[in-house]
Design a protein around this motif. Structure first.
Motif, PDB file in Angstrom:
ATOM      1  N   PHE A 666      99.304  73.986  89.612  1.00 19.68           N
ATOM      2  CA  PHE A 666      98.480  73.968  88.396  1.00 19.68           C
ATOM      3  C   PHE A 666      97.982  72.558  88.078  1.00 19.68           C
ATOM      4  O   PHE A 666      96.779  72.277  88.189  1.00 19.68           O
ATOM      5  CB  PHE A 666      99.282  74.539  87.231  1.00 19.68           C
ATOM      6  N   PHE A 667      98.877  71.658  87.723  1.00 21.14           N
ATOM      7  CA  PHE A 667      98.443  70.333  87.283  1.00 21.14           C
ATOM      8  C   PHE A 667      97.719  69.559  88.384  1.00 21.14           C
ATOM      9  O   PHE A 667      96.722  68.875  88.122  1.00 21.14           O
ATOM     10  CB  PHE A 667      99.634  69.530  86.755  1.00 21.14           C
ATOM     11  N   ASP A 668      98.195  69.657  89.628  1.00 22.60           N
ATOM     12  CA  ASP A 668      97.519  68.955  90.724  1.00 22.60           C
ATOM     13  C   ASP A 668      96.180  69.582  91.082  1.00 22.60           C
ATOM     14  O   ASP A 668      95.335  68.933  91.711  1.00 22.60           O
ATOM     15  CB  ASP A 668      98.416  68.942  91.969  1.00 22.60           C
ATOM     16  N   GLU A 669      95.993  70.843  90.671  1.00 22.28           N
ATOM     17  CA  GLU A 669      94.772  71.568  91.027  1.00 22.28           C
ATOM     18  C   GLU A 669      93.654  71.388  90.007  1.00 22.28           C
ATOM     19  O   GLU A 669      92.495  71.669  90.299  1.00 22.28           O
ATOM     20  CB  GLU A 669      95.085  73.065  91.165  1.00 22.28           C
ATOM     21  N   LYS A 670      93.974  70.952  88.801  1.00 17.52           N
ATOM     22  CA  LYS A 670      92.984  70.876  87.725  1.00 17.52           C
ATOM     23  C   LYS A 670      92.670  69.426  87.361  1.00 17.52           C
ATOM     24  O   LYS A 670      93.527  68.561  87.418  1.00 17.52           O
ATOM     25  CB  LYS A 670      93.499  71.616  86.478  1.00 17.52           C
ATOM     26  N   GLN A 671      91.428  69.225  86.945  1.00 17.48           N
ATOM     27  CA  GLN A 671      91.011  67.876  86.521  1.00 17.48           C
ATOM     28  C   GLN A 671      91.732  67.440  85.264  1.00 17.48           C
ATOM     29  O   GLN A 671      92.206  66.303  85.162  1.00 17.48           O
ATOM     30  CB  GLN A 671      89.501  67.859  86.247  1.00 17.48           C
ATOM     31  N   SER A 672      91.789  68.346  84.289  1.00 21.89           N
ATOM     32  CA  SER A 672      92.328  67.958  82.988  1.00 21.89           C
ATOM     33  C   SER A 672      92.984  69.149  82.308  1.00 21.89           C
ATOM     34  O   SER A 672      92.339  70.156  82.060  1.00 21.89           O
ATOM     35  CB  SER A 672      91.204  67.403  82.103  1.00 21.89           C
ATOM     36  N   VAL A 673      94.283  69.012  82.041  1.00 21.61           N
ATOM     37  CA  VAL A 673      95.032  70.022  81.296  1.00 21.61           C
ATOM     38  C   VAL A 673      95.579  69.356  80.037  1.00 21.61           C
ATOM     39  O   VAL A 673      96.346  68.394  80.124  1.00 21.61           O
ATOM     40  CB  VAL A 673      96.209  70.593  82.122  1.00 21.61           C
ATOM     41  N   ILE A 674      95.140  69.844  78.880  1.00 18.66           N
ATOM     42  CA  ILE A 674      95.602  69.272  77.612  1.00 18.66           C
ATOM     43  C   ILE A 674      96.535  70.287  76.953  1.00 18.66           C
ATOM     44  O   ILE A 674      96.147  71.430  76.701  1.00 18.66           O
ATOM     45  CB  ILE A 674      94.424  68.938  76.681  1.00 18.66           C
ATOM     46  N   LEU A 675      97.763  69.859  76.690  1.00 20.12           N
ATOM     47  CA  LEU A 675      98.765  70.729  76.071  1.00 20.12           C
ATOM     48  C   LEU A 675      99.001  70.254  74.652  1.00 20.12           C
ATOM     49  O   LEU A 675      99.262  69.065  74.420  1.00 20.12           O
ATOM     50  CB  LEU A 675     100.074  70.683  76.867  1.00 20.12           C
ATOM     51  N   THR A 676      98.893  71.185  73.712  1.00 14.38           N
ATOM     52  CA  THR A 676      99.084  70.811  72.308  1.00 14.38           C
ATOM     53  C   THR A 676      99.961  71.828  71.584  1.00 14.38           C
ATOM     54  O   THR A 676     100.018  73.000  71.946  1.00 14.38           O
ATOM     55  CB  THR A 676      97.731  70.665  71.585  1.00 14.38           C
ATOM     56  N   SER A 677     100.679  71.342  70.586  1.00 11.69           N
ATOM     57  CA  SER A 677     101.570  72.173  69.781  1.00 11.69           C
ATOM     58  C   SER A 677     102.053  71.311  68.624  1.00 11.69           C
ATOM     59  O   SER A 677     101.924  70.086  68.652  1.00 11.69           O
ATOM     60  CB  SER A 677     102.759  72.652  70.631  1.00 11.69           C
ATOM     61  N   ALA A 678     102.624  71.938  67.622  1.00 14.53           N
ATOM     62  CA  ALA A 678     103.240  71.177  66.529  1.00 14.53           C
ATOM     63  C   ALA A 678     104.640  70.707  66.906  1.00 14.53           C
ATOM     64  O   ALA A 678     105.231  69.899  66.195  1.00 14.53           O
ATOM     65  CB  ALA A 678     103.311  72.037  65.266  1.00 14.53           C
TER      66      ALA A 678
END
Length: 930
Positions: A666-678
């Motif tokens: 997943f992470f190595d395959e995508k340009q940008s992964v933004i994870l957000t949460s409180a």
């Protein structure tokens, strides 16, 4: 002229046979679709009204002591029922109760045709958020001034019924015809009403907004194709200023909008991360407005670069919020156009082709399936998505929906006759052409796991509610086997002589196909079923009496397979029997495969055989992987429901470490992964979530967005120093907790959420609280009070003095803003049970690398969970309330500071329970600092 008598009763209880009486009756007469008369009277029940009933109805003993007895008004009441339909909300109760009272007084029972507005509302308003009277009133924008008073309830019921009749008049001829076929199996006497409307419709032109597929009417998707063209976009900096300035686009669109620097900061941060083609971890506190904050740069980036960006959420609630609330705002204010699509897994979408084939009534159709079919018939005239999440089926209806979902549709087979009618195909095509795709973690993880692309190709994604990603990914990279669910499907298949699916298949097959295959099926299928039943009954009994089994937080008994010694005689017999079951399942798959290859099988039968084959193959593969295959990275365990059937067994296999898999796939395959949460940090550090997900510092940009709330003014945290030690005296600890709950409830008038870490403690506390304050408060408890989480929340909000007890899922996702929630009690710090198989496996891996499992796993997980629970209380700038933490370890232990330093700064009081309650009373009632 049709006449309707709408009735509502308020009673002392549910059973006239046990002496319960009517305390109020309300009657509303409808003639010519107009309310023409009403009747209302209190009645003296000649007994005390239970406190709970008085709290609900606001009818007290003093109110009825001068009221007439039922015997004094019975003739007056009977007069109303001389002709016409009897209508009530949950009509069976009112009809039977009133008849019992009439018989008791020596009168003949009523014999009117009956219409139940609960049933009718389910059918004609399938997208309603709920079917209780007040829920329907809100949904239909009706005024309901005095809930649980007879005339008010009857009046609203009458208005709902008139809305139902109005809705009926809009339905196509085909829909009404199918409803007529289902009518004999409904509770309501609806035949004459439907037949009359069918006759009227027979002479009317077809509706332009309705299309047809094999006699089923459904709504056309009339959304015009949007021509894409390159627009001149402002710079992102200019756009942000235009949106967020004091009199900017958001302020102009939303009068309630308040400029929040934190929201603007997050928008700029998301855009920067995209531009740098990095991954991002953003903890955005409650109140930040994070949804709009990340949607703006995501949409801008997608439109500017002409590429898709995906938004993934964990809950359907957030998906709905994005689509219904945030996206329309941005479509109104942004100076450029964009396209948004929602895409879920195939199982969420109805297949018209399958529904047509399953619609005719079968002898196996119980009431829940009949209602489901009726609801779907009406819903199809409204929906443009075909997404079953739009409606609220009865629980058994979801089993039926599995048979008619788009699960087996082939997205690449454009030549099938139903392709252009496929809701899933349309959803996928819309997603393919969209700038922004909104999906869920489940489909995202399915896409990551599978070689087939369930999502159109994308390079950038924002994952909201990201603290659930690791758990969801582990689930999708693992396996689970639900024995009772499998039995349900197997029962639907059956043999060639039991009237089930295989019987129908045998009768439908051409003679050339009925040879030895079907002769072999019965013997092999029955052998498979018998062995499967026997082994799972044996597993159930083994777990039930095994000393190492323990209850988990949802009340199931849990047994770790990983700890079983394979040399144990019992386990050796399990493995041997599983070999036999695996072979039998394989042989059944071969038989079904041979049937699929038969040239005389038509396309409908072929699809049904393929579904059965795929199901049998999944059982075979799952049982082989769980019981007969070794995998060092797999954690395996069994759960049983001790209150259910004697073989209610659930088996799980999950990877102990998902980090490497996510990183590579997943992470190595995508340009940008933004994870957000409180809730992503512990003590302001992202280390734990990075380790869980496999993100290295070089890959990721990290940021915490501060809360806009003034927690120091809005919250007081109270921690008692005199509670008994739960380890040495658990009963006394529970008793002290319940005393504190009661004392706080008196201050806040209920309006309290109590969070537990185990179902067992919740249950014991519930029983004790019932004894301690009897009927003073409405006590609502997860797993005890019937209903889903959202239904329990609504019930909690509908009572003035209520206390809601929850565990597991109640630590998050429960939003109760305003005064409806004024106090939060956290009974125990939410550490994972140390005996959970996944925890034990992860802890063992940490020990191998000489890391402390408590500080690297148990504590971070507990802190994040604690933050989720803490976040239930304050949901707006005007909220205020008390947090009472029964567990003194938060102050006395060496690790307690990790919890306190991970939440916003709030005044903390560590004192005796008596003094804390006095301080709470002063602060809460006088609104002064203490």
């Amino acid at each position: 002229m049709q006449r309707y008598i709408v009735v509502d009763l308020e009673t002392t209880g549910h059973s006239p046979e046990q002496g319960d009486k009517i305390i109020e009756i309300g009657i509303v007469i409808i003639e010519n679709e107009t309310i023409t008369n009403t009747y209302n009277t209190l009645m003296n029940p000649n007994q005390s009204i239970p406190p709970f009933i008085s709290q609900l109805t606001h009818i007290y003993d003093d109110d009825v002591k001068e009221a007439p007895f039922f015997s004094e008004v019975v003739k007056e009441i009977i007069h109303f029922f001389e002709s016409g339909y009897f209508i009530a909300h949950n009509a069976q109760f009112d009809y039977e109760f009133l008849n019992a009272m009439l018989i008791e007084e020596g009168f003949s029972p009523l014999n009117n045709p009956v219409l139940d507005t609960v049933e009718l509302a389910r059918i004609f308003f399938p997208t309603a958020t709920g079917f209780k009277l007040n829920e329907l009133a809100n949904y239909l924008n009706l005024t309901h001034d005095m809930p649980h008073r007879a005339l008010s309830d009857a009046f609203v019921t009458a208005e709902i019924f008139m809305k139902i009749i109005a809705k009926l008049k809009t339905l196509p001829f085909e829909t009404i015809s199918h409803l007529l076929e289902l009518e004999p199996f409904l509770k309501s006497d609806l035949f004459a009403i439907l037949e009359k409307e069918k006759q009227i419709k027979a002479y009317k032109d077809k509706q332009k907004a309705i299309d047809f597929y094999k006699g089923i009417a459904f709504r056309k998707d009339e959304q015009p194709d949007t021509l894409s063209f390159k627009e001149t976009l402002p710079s992102f900096g200019e756009l942000i200023e235009d949106i967020y300035s004091s009199n900017g686009l958001l302020k102009q669109a939303l009068n309630r909008f308040e400029m929040r620097r934190e929201q603007k900061d997050m928008s700029e941060l998301v855009y920067d991360i995209f531009r740098q083609k990095k991954h991002g971890l953003i903890e955005a506190s409650t109140g930040t407005g994070k949804s709009l904050a990340y949607l703006i740069p995501a949409i801008y980036e997608a439109v500017q670069l002409n590429e898709r960006i995906v938004i993934s959420t964990y809950t359907t609630q957030l998906q709905s919020q994005l689509l219904v609330e945030e996206i329309p705002i941005l479509q109104a204010i942004l100076p450029f156009s964009f396209q948004v699509a929602l895409l879920k897994g195939k199982k969420h979408y109805i297949s018209l082709d399958k529904f047509v084939k399953e619609l005719p009534h079968s002898e196996d159709d119980h009431y829940g399936i009949v209602i489901t079919k009726a609801m779907i018939l009406v819903w199809l005239t409204e929906t443009v998505t075909g997404d079953i999440d739009e409606i609220h089926l009865p629980s058994s209806g979801y089993y039926f929906f599995r048979k008619i979902s788009a699960e087996s549709e082939d997205i690449q087979d454009v030549h099938t006759p139903w392709h252009r009618y496929s809701y899933y195909q349309k959803a996928y095509e819309k997603a393919y052409n969209a700038d922004l795709i909104i999906t869920n973690h489940a489909l995202l993880c399915t896409d990551i796991v599978s070689e087939y692309s369930y999502l159109p190709r994308y390079e950038k994604i924002i994952i909201d509610e990201a603290h659930h990603l690791e758990e969801t990914a582990a689930h999708h990279f693992g396996l689970q086997f639900d024995y009772m669910q499998s039995v349900f499907v197997l029962n639907q298949m059956g043999t060639t002589d039991d009237g089930r699916w295989m019987t129908k298949l045998a009768h439908a097959l051409p003679n050339q196909s009925k040879g030895k295959i079907l002769n072999q099926w019965d013997a092999q299928f029955m052998s498979f079923r018998m062995e499967l039943d026997e082994i799972f009954r044996s597993i159930y009994e083994h777990v039930l009496k095994h000393s190492s089994a323990s209850f988990n937080d949802i009340g199931r008994l849990q047994y770790d397979i990983n700890e079983v010694r394979l040399s144990e005689p019992y386990w050796q017999s399990i493995v041997e029997n599983m070999h036999s079951i695996h072979i039998l399942a394989k042989e059944l798959c071969i038989l079904l495969k041979e049937l699929m290859m038969d040239p005389f099988i038509d396309s409908y039968l072929l699809e049904q055989i393929k579904q059965s084959h795929d199901f049998m193959e999944s059982i075979q593969k799952k049982l082989f992987a769980i019981f007969l295959q070794s995998n060092e990275n797999q954690v395996k365990w069994i759960e049983i429901d001790t209150t259910g059937a004697k073989n209610a067994v659930y088996i799980y296999a999950k990877p102990s470490n998902i980090a490497d898999i996510l990183n590579k796939q997943f992470f190595d395959e995508k340009q940008s992964v933004i994870l957000t949460s409180a809730t992503l940090t512990m003590k302001q550090s992202f280390r734990f979530v990075q380790e869980q997900l496999g993100l290295t510092n070089g890959q990721v940009i990290k940021s915490q967005i501060a809360t806009p709330f003034n927690f120091e003014e809005q919250v007081q945290m109270l921690i008692p120093n005199d509670f008994p030690d739960i380890r040495t005296d658990p009963e006394e600890f529970i008793y002290s907790s319940c005393e504190a709950i009661l004392s706080l409830a008196e201050i806040t008038k209920g309006r309290m959420l109590v969070l537990f870490t185990s179902y067992d403690m919740l249950q014991r506390s519930y029983n004790l609280l019932k004894e301690m304050f009897a009927e003073d408060y409405t006590l609502i408890a997860q797993g005890i009070t019937s209903g889903s989480r959202s239904r329990l929340k609504k019930k909690f909000q509908s009572f003035e003095k209520a206390i809601l007890l929850g565990t597991s899922s109640f630590w998050e996702g429960i939003d109760i803003p305003g005064e409806a929630l004024s106090s939060l009690v956290i009974v125990r710090l939410p550490f994972q049970p140390p005996n959970h198989p996944v925890y034990k496996a992860k802890a063992e891996k940490l020990k191998e690398t000489r890391k402390n499992a408590f500080y690297h796993l148990a504590l971070p997980h507990a802190v994040i969970r604690f933050k989720q629970g803490f976040g239930r209380l304050i949901r707006s700038n005007t909220d205020r309330g008390l947090v009472f933490v029964c567990d003194s370890r938060i102050k006395t232990s060496t690790y307690g500071s990790f919890f306190i330093d991970s939440i916003p700064n709030v005044p903390i009081h560590y004192d005796t329970t008596h003094r804390l309650i006095k301080k709470a009373h002063t602060w809460f009632n006088q609104k002064d600092s203490i």
